[in-house]
Design a protein around this motif. Sequence first.
Motif, mmCIF file in Angstrom:
data_model
loop_
_atom_site.group_PDB
_atom_site.id
_atom_site.type_symbol
_atom_site.label_atom_id
_atom_site.label_comp_id
_atom_site.label_asym_id
_atom_site.label_seq_id
_atom_site.Cartn_x
_atom_site.Cartn_y
_atom_site.Cartn_z
ATOM 1 N N ILE A 14 89.223 47.073 73.414
ATOM 2 C CA ILE A 14 89.967 47.694 74.520
ATOM 3 C C ILE A 14 89.775 49.209 74.482
ATOM 4 N N ALA A 15 89.859 49.791 73.287
ATOM 5 C CA ALA A 15 89.682 51.239 73.155
ATOM 6 C C ALA A 15 88.271 51.650 73.571
ATOM 7 N N GLU A 16 87.264 50.874 73.171
ATOM 8 C CA GLU A 16 85.879 51.176 73.555
ATOM 9 C C GLU A 16 85.701 51.079 75.065
ATOM 10 N N LYS A 17 86.312 50.069 75.680
ATOM 11 C CA LYS A 17 86.210 49.891 77.134
ATOM 12 C C LYS A 17 86.829 51.095 77.857
ATOM 13 N N ALA A 44 85.043 54.073 80.277
ATOM 14 C CA ALA A 44 85.522 54.429 81.618
ATOM 15 C C ALA A 44 85.643 55.944 81.760
ATOM 16 N N ALA A 45 85.944 56.640 80.669
ATOM 17 C CA ALA A 45 86.104 58.096 80.711
ATOM 18 C C ALA A 45 84.776 58.823 80.578
ATOM 19 N N ARG A 46 83.711 58.121 80.161
ATOM 20 C CA ARG A 46 82.409 58.756 79.949
ATOM 21 C C ARG A 46 81.831 59.216 81.287
ATOM 22 N N LEU A 78 96.273 55.155 72.540
ATOM 23 C CA LEU A 78 95.799 56.456 73.028
ATOM 24 C C LEU A 78 94.761 56.285 74.129
ATOM 25 N N SER A 79 93.890 55.273 74.006
ATOM 26 C CA SER A 79 92.867 55.065 75.038
ATOM 27 C C SER A 79 93.507 54.602 76.340
#
Length: 163
Positions: free
Chosen positions: A102-105, A109-111, A155-156
Amino acid sequence: MRRRPDISWATAVQVKPVTLEHTVEANGASEDPLPELRFELPPSPGRLIPVRIAPPRPRISTPPSATTGNDAEKSEAPTIIPQLTPQEFAVAQQQTNESLSIAEKNLRAARGKTLSPTQTDLVSKIRGFMKDAREAAQITDWSRARSLAKKAQVLSEELASSL
């Protein structure tokens, strides 16, 4: 209550001290109000403070000699890992992997987007928690890995909501 002064402060500047006239004695010598005092001090020793010619030598502690040949074990602090049942072990591993994905996803999205300084700081914290969670997973400390991955996930999600 305080008593007021007899002289007003406005005129106090104008007051001048009264000087006394020296009276001359019959023999013509003036009377000295303070007699001449003699101070007798003992002779001082040669030096009060010793003077160093060279700077003091640094104190170097000798390293302890290694009696056993296993120095790698001594340099690392022991890690205490709580004992989990096989079922808890599997659940913690699954929750860790879910939180990390989930954090990686959310990071993906923010990249490519322009981030504020606060959001950039949040991204660095998320990456730090993810890195620490993966390291804990490698040494099979799944309770710590789950906790760190959950922090990264929370945090993500905060980052994703602020985009």
